[in-house]
Design a protein around this motif. Structure first.
Motif, PDB file in Angstrom:
ATOM      1  N   ARG A 351       4.984  -4.498 -15.308  1.00  0.00           N
ATOM      2  CA  ARG A 351       5.790  -3.678 -14.387  1.00  0.00           C
ATOM      3  C   ARG A 351       7.201  -3.555 -14.964  1.00  0.00           C
ATOM      4  N   GLN A 354      14.158  -1.608 -13.907  1.00  0.00           N
ATOM      5  CA  GLN A 354      15.198  -0.690 -14.364  1.00  0.00           C
ATOM      6  C   GLN A 354      16.575  -1.166 -13.897  1.00  0.00           C
ATOM      7  N   HIS A 356      19.789  -1.598 -12.025  1.00  0.00           N
ATOM      8  CA  HIS A 356      20.109  -1.364 -10.612  1.00  0.00           C
ATOM      9  C   HIS A 356      21.628  -1.305 -10.404  1.00  0.00           C
ATOM     10  N   LYS A 371      16.007  -4.126 -11.464  1.00  0.00           N
ATOM     11  CA  LYS A 371      15.127  -4.250 -10.300  1.00  0.00           C
ATOM     12  C   LYS A 371      13.841  -3.476 -10.526  1.00  0.00           C
ATOM     13  N   CYS A 372      12.734  -4.043 -10.009  1.00  0.00           N
ATOM     14  CA  CYS A 372      11.425  -3.382 -10.086  1.00  0.00           C
ATOM     15  C   CYS A 372      11.121  -2.719  -8.744  1.00  0.00           C
ATOM     16  N   HIS A 373      10.758  -1.449  -8.786  1.00  0.00           N
ATOM     17  CA  HIS A 373      10.417  -0.718  -7.562  1.00  0.00           C
ATOM     18  C   HIS A 373       8.905  -0.505  -7.444  1.00  0.00           C
ATOM     19  N   ASP A 374       8.170  -1.266  -8.240  1.00  0.00           N
ATOM     20  CA  ASP A 374       6.709  -1.075  -8.269  1.00  0.00           C
ATOM     21  C   ASP A 374       5.991  -2.423  -8.152  1.00  0.00           C
ATOM     22  N   CYS A 375       6.466  -3.244  -7.207  1.00  0.00           N
ATOM     23  CA  CYS A 375       5.887  -4.579  -7.055  1.00  0.00           C
ATOM     24  C   CYS A 375       4.706  -4.612  -6.086  1.00  0.00           C
ATOM     25  N   SER A 387      11.104 -10.812  -1.931  1.00  0.00           N
ATOM     26  CA  SER A 387      11.801  -9.599  -1.503  1.00  0.00           C
ATOM     27  C   SER A 387      10.811  -8.473  -1.191  1.00  0.00           C
ATOM     28  N   THR A 389      11.665  -5.344  -1.213  1.00  0.00           N
ATOM     29  CA  THR A 389      12.016  -4.165  -2.021  1.00  0.00           C
ATOM     30  C   THR A 389      11.695  -4.331  -3.500  1.00  0.00           C
ATOM     31  N   GLY A 390      11.204  -5.503  -3.914  1.00  0.00           N
ATOM     32  CA  GLY A 390      10.833  -5.695  -5.310  1.00  0.00           C
ATOM     33  C   GLY A 390      11.672  -6.739  -6.008  1.00  0.00           C
ATOM     34  N   ALA A 392      14.147  -8.561  -8.495  1.00  0.00           N
ATOM     35  CA  ALA A 392      15.385  -8.242  -9.192  1.00  0.00           C
ATOM     36  C   ALA A 392      15.777  -9.441 -10.057  1.00  0.00           C
TER      37      ALA A 392
END
Length: 486
Positions: A351, A354, A356, A371-375, A387, A389-390, A392
């Motif tokens: 994963r 990107q 943040h 931060k990863c937005h695809d967890c 978290s 939201t993914g 970090a």
């Protein structure tokens, strides 16, 4: 019984000349010559008393400096004990020419001559460097917390506030009693005595309140959490005997003969921000830049190590401190690999994390947050992050340099350099603490504690020196050396 019998005291004869009582290889001769040469070549800068023809004649700086250096060399730091030596010690009588300063004069000279004592200490280190005893190739830095001349009771802001409030309440009560006594004019004489006692108590409490208010102001200005009423400059530090008021003494020890090249008193609780100040102080005082610096991981300040290596030819052999987040990730089998081309991180489950936010400040370090937005749906998400939201991660902006340095310092040949640190620097602290005895410092305030450290460091170097070189050769080198302060 068969024993050796002493001679009759009435038949014993003493040497006709006191110089015969002091051997030619006695260290007191080296102390005498070092001080004489330094004072004579810097006479304009070395003055203490003796400016008036009236009153009691003063002792010369040479006399007082010789006495202090000799007594610290022989583990006698207390002024009263030093005074006793002037009456009973044949070496001191020889050294001072039978002069006998009292303990108050000794204490006063030590307290008022920080600059002179520091100049002698630094010039003696320059002599060691010029003569080849301090090589300057490898320097080892280390710090030790030494107990200040202060009790364990320290004031916090909360404690000061509480004590001031209690004093104010007691003062109000006393003032009310004073008002009652003033209203009753027909009281007996004993009531008048009570009034005088109350006045004394009120004055005492007002003095204490003013003192506490001053401590409160000093505590706020210093940014510390605690302040000692005995030595306000000392800081609360954790030692082997628990938390107490201490100073953090920094030393830089040369690897060749284990001589002390730097000795500085600080109030920092930790060594993490002291690497560069120690390095700069060494250059300022002795005028040379070491090729190698060794220290423990307590000095592992990324910015300072990088700055020293980028701005000088000095190589740092300092292990890095473990990052708790990385350690936790390794325990869970999770790794993050950096992709330089697109400035992203890839986790162990492929994963993408990107950027943040950039340049996030924390203490003296700067970080970028990825931060990863695809967890969602990741099989190891529960181990990786809580978290919603993914995941970090906070990454130092110098992470590439840090990784390269970490790989370099963990090489076999460099690990050996790191391990030899203890064999070089630990002995100096052990010896100085033995010389100090049970009580570390006798003086209060940072600038006065520095006086004691300069004397102890000079005494330590003298002890090392006489074990390396014979006295005749040393005296010739001291005689030839230019002791004039540049």
């Amino acid at each position: 019984m068969h024993y050796k019998k002493p001679k009759d005291r009435n038949e014993l004869l003493l040497y006709p000349n006191i110089d015969l009582w002091v051997g030619q290889d006695n260290p007191v001769r080296l102390i005498d010559l070092v001080v004489e040469k330094f004072i004579s070549e810097n006479s304009d800068d070395c003055s203490w008393g003796g400016h008036s023809d009236q009153g009691c004649t003063s002792y010369s700086p040479s006399t007082m400096l010789k006495l202090l250096m000799y007594c610290y060399f022989n583990w006698i730091p207390g002024s009263r004990r030093i005074e006793n030596e002037t009456y009973r010690n044949i070496e001191v009588i020889w050294l001072l020419g039978d002069l006998k300063p009292d303990h108050w004069t000794i204490c006063k000279f030590r307290r008022e001559n920080k600059g002179l004592i520091r100049s002698v200490a630094i010039e003696f280190r320059k002599f060691l460097m010029t003569s080849g005893y301090i090589e300057g190739k490898t320097l080892v830095f280390d710090g030790s917390r030494m107990k200040a001349y202060a009790g364990r009771d320290l004031y916090s802001e909360k404690k000061l506030k509480s004590r001031i409030e209690n004093i104010e309440q007691t003062l109000d009560k006393y003032l009310d009693n004073m008002a009652e006594i003033d209203e009753l004019e027909d009281r007996l004489e004993e009531e008048s005595n009570d009034k005088d006692e109350l006045k004394k108590k009120i004055q005492k409490l007002e003095d204490e309140k003013n003192k506490l208010e001053e401590f409160k102001k000093q505590l706020k200005e210093s940014g510390k959490r605690y302040i000692s009423p005995t030595d306000p400059d000392a800081n609360l530090m954790k030692c082997r005997d628990g938390k107490m008021a201490c100073y953090n003494v920094q030393t830089g020890v040369d690897a060749k003969h284990h001589m002390i090249a730097l000795a500085e008193v600080t109030t920092d609780e930790c060594d993490i921000n002291l690497l560069k100040p120690d390095f700069e102080n060494l250059i300022d005082q002795l005028g040379f830049t070491p090729k190698e610096i060794e220290a423990d991981k307590g000095y592992g300040n990324i910015n300072q190590i990088k700055d020293i290596q980028n701005t000088s030819d000095t190589t740092c052999y300092i292990p890095m401190q473990e990052q708790s987040t990385k350690k936790q990730d390794r325990e869970n089998g999770i790794e993050f690999i950096y992709n330089r081309d697109n400035d992203t991180f890839t986790c162990s489950n492929n994963r993408i994390l990107q950027i943040h936010s950039r340049d996030y400040k924390q203490g003296d370090q700067t970080y970028n947050i990825y931060k990863c937005h695809d967890c969602m749906g990741c099989p190891i998400k529960n181990k990786c992050t809580k978290s919603r939201t993914g995941r970090a991660i906070k990454v130092n902006v110098n992470h590439e340099w840090i990784n390269n340095y970490r790989e370099w310092i963990e090489r076999k040949e460099n690990i050996g350099k790191v391990k030899q640190r203890k064999t070089i620097v630990e002995h100096s602290f052990g010896t100085i603490k033995i010389m100090m005895g049970k009580f570390c410092f006798l003086l209060r305030k940072k600038h006065k504690v520095q006086i004691e450290i300069d004397l102890y460091a000079t005494a330590y170097n003298l002890k090392r020196l006489i074990n390396i070189e014979n006295m005749e050769s040393l005296l010739k080198k001291v005689e030839k050396y230019n002791w004039k302060i540049a």
